[in-house]
Design a protein around this motif. Sequence first.
Motif, PDB file in Angstrom:
ATOM      1  N   UNK A   8       0.853  -1.105   0.037  1.00  0.00           N
ATOM      2  CA  UNK A   8       0.098   0.149  -0.121  1.00  0.00           C
ATOM      3  C   UNK A   8       0.910   1.236   0.082  1.00  0.00           C
ATOM      4  N   UNK A   9       0.113   2.295   0.006  1.00  0.00           N
ATOM      5  CA  UNK A   9       0.919   3.720  -0.069  1.00  0.00           C
ATOM      6  C   UNK A   9       0.055   4.499   0.968  1.00  0.00           C
ATOM      7  N   UNK A  10       0.842   5.016   2.002  1.00  0.00           N
ATOM      8  CA  UNK A  10       0.087   6.147   3.022  1.00  0.00           C
ATOM      9  C   UNK A  10       1.118   7.513   2.676  1.00  0.00           C
ATOM     10  N   UNK A  11       0.511   8.378   2.353  1.00  0.00           N
ATOM     11  CA  UNK A  11       1.092   9.712   2.295  1.00  0.00           C
ATOM     12  C   UNK A  11       0.717  10.592   3.095  1.00  0.00           C
ATOM     13  N   UNK A  12       1.608  11.160   3.802  1.00  0.00           N
ATOM     14  CA  UNK A  12       1.251  12.085   5.287  1.00  0.00           C
ATOM     15  C   UNK A  12       0.597  13.184   4.445  1.00  0.00           C
ATOM     16  N   UNK A  13      -0.495  13.654   5.113  1.00  0.00           N
ATOM     17  CA  UNK A  13      -1.359  14.987   4.710  1.00  0.00           C
ATOM     18  C   UNK A  13      -1.365  15.803   5.798  1.00  0.00           C
ATOM     19  N   UNK A  14      -2.387  16.624   5.988  1.00  0.00           N
ATOM     20  CA  UNK A  14      -2.184  17.731   7.017  1.00  0.00           C
ATOM     21  C   UNK A  14      -2.798  17.408   8.251  1.00  0.00           C
ATOM     22  N   UNK A  15      -3.521  16.142   8.317  1.00  0.00           N
ATOM     23  CA  UNK A  15      -4.403  15.637   9.542  1.00  0.00           C
ATOM     24  C   UNK A  15      -3.535  14.631  10.225  1.00  0.00           C
ATOM     25  N   UNK A  16      -3.955  13.791  11.356  1.00  0.00           N
ATOM     26  CA  UNK A  16      -3.112  12.964  12.159  1.00  0.00           C
ATOM     27  C   UNK A  16      -3.699  11.650  11.341  1.00  0.00           C
ATOM     28  N   UNK A  17      -4.418  11.550  10.532  1.00  0.00           N
ATOM     29  CA  UNK A  17      -5.036  10.390   9.897  1.00  0.00           C
ATOM     30  C   UNK A  17      -3.725   9.414   9.384  1.00  0.00           C
ATOM     31  N   UNK A  18      -2.573  10.067   8.681  1.00  0.00           N
ATOM     32  CA  UNK A  18      -1.475   9.368   8.483  1.00  0.00           C
ATOM     33  C   UNK A  18      -0.992   8.547   9.773  1.00  0.00           C
ATOM     34  N   UNK A  19      -1.018   9.105  10.762  1.00  0.00           N
ATOM     35  CA  UNK A  19      -0.291   8.248  11.807  1.00  0.00           C
ATOM     36  C   UNK A  19      -1.409   6.998  12.283  1.00  0.00           C
ATOM     37  N   UNK A  20      -2.436   7.388  12.360  1.00  0.00           N
ATOM     38  CA  UNK A  20      -3.541   6.429  12.926  1.00  0.00           C
ATOM     39  C   UNK A  20      -3.719   5.145  11.924  1.00  0.00           C
ATOM     40  N   UNK A  21      -3.402   5.540  10.631  1.00  0.00           N
ATOM     41  CA  UNK A  21      -3.344   4.380   9.461  1.00  0.00           C
ATOM     42  C   UNK A  21      -2.305   3.701   9.546  1.00  0.00           C
ATOM     43  N   UNK A  22      -1.035   4.320   9.680  1.00  0.00           N
ATOM     44  CA  UNK A  22       0.265   3.662   9.655  1.00  0.00           C
ATOM     45  C   UNK A  22       0.355   2.612  11.008  1.00  0.00           C
ATOM     46  N   UNK A  23      -0.178   3.287  12.044  1.00  0.00           N
ATOM     47  CA  UNK A  23      -0.119   2.347  13.395  1.00  0.00           C
ATOM     48  C   UNK A  23      -1.019   1.260  13.107  1.00  0.00           C
ATOM     49  N   UNK A  24      -2.158   1.578  12.760  1.00  0.00           N
ATOM     50  CA  UNK A  24      -3.324   0.332  12.565  1.00  0.00           C
ATOM     51  C   UNK A  24      -2.594  -0.873  11.455  1.00  0.00           C
ATOM     52  N   UNK A  25      -2.123  -0.357  10.546  1.00  0.00           N
ATOM     53  CA  UNK A  25      -1.612  -1.330   9.405  1.00  0.00           C
ATOM     54  C   UNK A  25      -0.507  -2.205  10.109  1.00  0.00           C
ATOM     55  N   UNK A  26       0.565  -1.436  10.664  1.00  0.00           N
ATOM     56  CA  UNK A  26       1.818  -1.967  11.143  1.00  0.00           C
ATOM     57  C   UNK A  26       1.313  -3.037  12.073  1.00  0.00           C
ATOM     58  N   UNK A  27       0.522  -2.586  12.937  1.00  0.00           N
ATOM     59  CA  UNK A  27      -0.046  -3.458  14.449  1.00  0.00           C
ATOM     60  C   UNK A  27      -0.648  -4.670  13.716  1.00  0.00           C
ATOM     61  N   UNK A  28      -1.613  -4.372  12.801  1.00  0.00           N
ATOM     62  CA  UNK A  28      -2.493  -5.297  12.009  1.00  0.00           C
ATOM     63  C   UNK A  28      -1.572  -6.436  11.543  1.00  0.00           C
ATOM     64  N   UNK A  29      -0.673  -6.003  10.769  1.00  0.00           N
ATOM     65  CA  UNK A  29      -0.010  -6.992  10.060  1.00  0.00           C
ATOM     66  C   UNK A  29       1.016  -7.790  10.971  1.00  0.00           C
TER      67      UNK A  29
END
Length: 158
Positions: A79-100
């Motif tokens: 996948x590709x997760x690109x940092x934007x202007x909100x905290x969404x990036x951090x939540x997605x990355x944490x969720x994906x890494x923890x989940x995998x």
Amino acid sequence: MAGFGDPHMETVDAAGLRLGIVGARWHSDLVDHMIERAKAAAEACGVTDVVVSRVVGSVELPIIAQALAGSCDAVVAFGVVIKGETDHYAYVNDSVTSGLTRVALDERTPVGHGVLTVHSLGQARDRAGLEDSIEDKGWQATVAVLDTALALRELGKP
């Protein structure tokens, strides 16, 4: 990207292993290419049994990785997760890494983390294994996960 410490793993002899690949549809041009590089790496390693599945976004990768882990010797997620202007990036990355990671440990099946977590589209392109990229995460994550599956097999772990 650290730029140092790369173990330079070209291929491993993974003939007879079954590989699952799951990729997000966000940034599909890059993910499609990483999946193609993963399939090429699997073939170079002697893997002929490859299952590919797609999901909408990176958050959905772990559930499909878990389903694939039930019938595959190794799984790799892209996948590709690109940092934007909100905290969404951090939540997605944490969720994906923890989940995998959880899938790998719970299922006792190696799961390769080929999700690019970057600050810009340029950084993603640099890692996606394109002709002008400096890294090839599709290839690297696949060879690494196949190597891990072989190590588990050597240890006698199912």
